[in-house]
Design an enzyme around this catalytic site. Sequence first.
Site, PDB file in Angstrom:
ATOM      1  N   ASP A  22      -4.185   0.735   8.537  1.00 13.29           N
ATOM      2  CA  ASP A  22      -3.050   1.648   8.328  1.00 13.29           C
ATOM      3  C   ASP A  22      -3.012   2.717   9.410  1.00 13.29           C
ATOM      4  O   ASP A  22      -1.965   3.013   9.995  1.00 13.29           O
ATOM      5  CB  ASP A  22      -3.193   2.277   6.938  1.00 13.29           C
ATOM      6  N   HIS A  39      -6.190   3.964  -0.721  1.00 13.53           N
ATOM      7  CA  HIS A  39      -6.102   3.631   0.702  1.00 13.53           C
ATOM      8  C   HIS A  39      -6.064   4.851   1.621  1.00 13.53           C
ATOM      9  O   HIS A  39      -6.211   4.704   2.838  1.00 13.53           O
ATOM     10  CB  HIS A  39      -4.903   2.705   0.971  1.00 13.53           C
ATOM     11  N   HIS A  40      -5.876   6.065   1.068  1.00 13.26           N
ATOM     12  CA  HIS A  40      -5.962   7.280   1.895  1.00 13.26           C
ATOM     13  C   HIS A  40      -7.236   8.067   1.610  1.00 13.26           C
ATOM     14  O   HIS A  40      -7.374   9.196   2.103  1.00 13.26           O
ATOM     15  CB  HIS A  40      -4.739   8.170   1.673  1.00 13.26           C
ATOM     16  N   HIS A  68       2.015   9.788  -2.910  1.00 17.51           N
ATOM     17  CA  HIS A  68       2.451   8.383  -2.929  1.00 17.51           C
ATOM     18  C   HIS A  68       1.366   7.386  -3.352  1.00 17.51           C
ATOM     19  O   HIS A  68       1.695   6.370  -3.970  1.00 17.51           O
ATOM     20  CB  HIS A  68       3.107   7.984  -1.594  1.00 17.51           C
ATOM     21  N   LYS A 104       5.853   5.402  -1.865  1.00 14.45           N
ATOM     22  CA  LYS A 104       6.823   6.197  -1.109  1.00 14.45           C
ATOM     23  C   LYS A 104       8.239   6.090  -1.672  1.00 14.45           C
ATOM     24  O   LYS A 104       9.127   6.827  -1.237  1.00 14.45           O
ATOM     25  CB  LYS A 104       6.809   5.794   0.365  1.00 14.45           C
ATOM     26  N   HIS A 118       0.816  -1.212   0.000  1.00 15.53           N
ATOM     27  CA  HIS A 118       0.000   0.000   0.000  1.00 15.53           C
ATOM     28  C   HIS A 118       0.853   1.267   0.000  1.00 15.53           C
ATOM     29  O   HIS A 118       0.427   2.306  -0.503  1.00 15.53           O
ATOM     30  CB  HIS A 118      -0.994   0.010   1.176  1.00 15.53           C
ATOM     31  N   ASP A 119       2.064   1.199   0.534  1.00 14.14           N
ATOM     32  CA  ASP A 119       2.941   2.377   0.574  1.00 14.14           C
ATOM     33  C   ASP A 119       4.067   2.318  -0.464  1.00 14.14           C
ATOM     34  O   ASP A 119       5.056   3.043  -0.325  1.00 14.14           O
ATOM     35  CB  ASP A 119       3.546   2.545   1.976  1.00 14.14           C
TER      36      ASP A 119
END
Length: 337
Positions: free
Chosen positions: A276, A247-248, A223, A198, A194-195
């Site tokens: 998260d 996801h954000h 990201h 970054k 998910h990250d």
Amino acid sequence: MMPRVLIVDDEKNLLSALRRHMRAVDYEIITEENPGKALDILRRENPAVLVTDLKMPGMDGIELLRRAQELQPDCIRILMTGYADLAAAVDAVNHGGIFRFLAKPFQTEDLQHAIDQAMRYRSFLESDRELQILKRTQSAMEGMIHAFVDLVETRDPYTCGHQNRVARLSVAIGRKAGLDDDRLHGLRLAALVHDIGKIGVPFSILNKPGVLSEAEMAIIREHPETGWGTLRHVDFPWPIAEVVLQHHERLDGSGYPHGLQGDAICTEARIIAVADMVDAMASHRPYRPALGVGAALKELRAKRQTQYDARFADICVELFDDGYRLIQDTAAAPQTG
């Protein structure tokens, strides 16, 4: 194209009778009297089934079947023989990799039944081969995902283990919510990466000990789109790139990058959003010490209907009430089975 069945026998009358009586079948019948010419056919194409007599001039059936196995190993092989040669036929089945034999004389229906069985067996072998290929592809795909995880955590040591912990908690929430095993597997993989976006954030920003400026926060908020861009061309059997992109996002539209609301956010992204946030608040960051699970769950209860899906937020709280603990290492990837 219809599957093809090659029947080889030096008895012309037998081949003619078989052609007459085997018309209403789901495969094409090819007949050949000469074993040498049958080999030429096998060099050009791969019949689904080869049926051959045992005793023929120039080359016996066992030799033809042996050479056929070398030329077309996927071709299912059947041997026809007279009663006097049953011992040789049984030996060919036991030691020669031949599917089965038919004792002459036989009814046309007996041959059709044997061919039908051979067709089903070939279909089984093809399905098993496809399954093995799928398993190898999936294994390679998971290896790539874990490489992505290692890459992100190498650049951002403060979040070491974060993606694994989010994956483990996401799967626990998803399982309690009733997601099936296949969907849980996709959820786990999406949470693990998910990250991934970054990798596009400068190291100095990821590890800045103070409060981030608006410009730096704007870079951080890129990201999810960077992650989506990294993964969108990978042909996953699950919508992993879309989950990473969302996801954000938050139910009330206050999230990023696109301000999606409610059901416009996919289920997996809503689950990962909960996991998260909980792990992020409970863990150390360059700009603050860990706030603890209690503070994370308090935040979750306060925003369970505005920012976070109430169903998944409540499941998460129940998990911790029942003794769930965050694992603060990356020793093992969470499993779905």
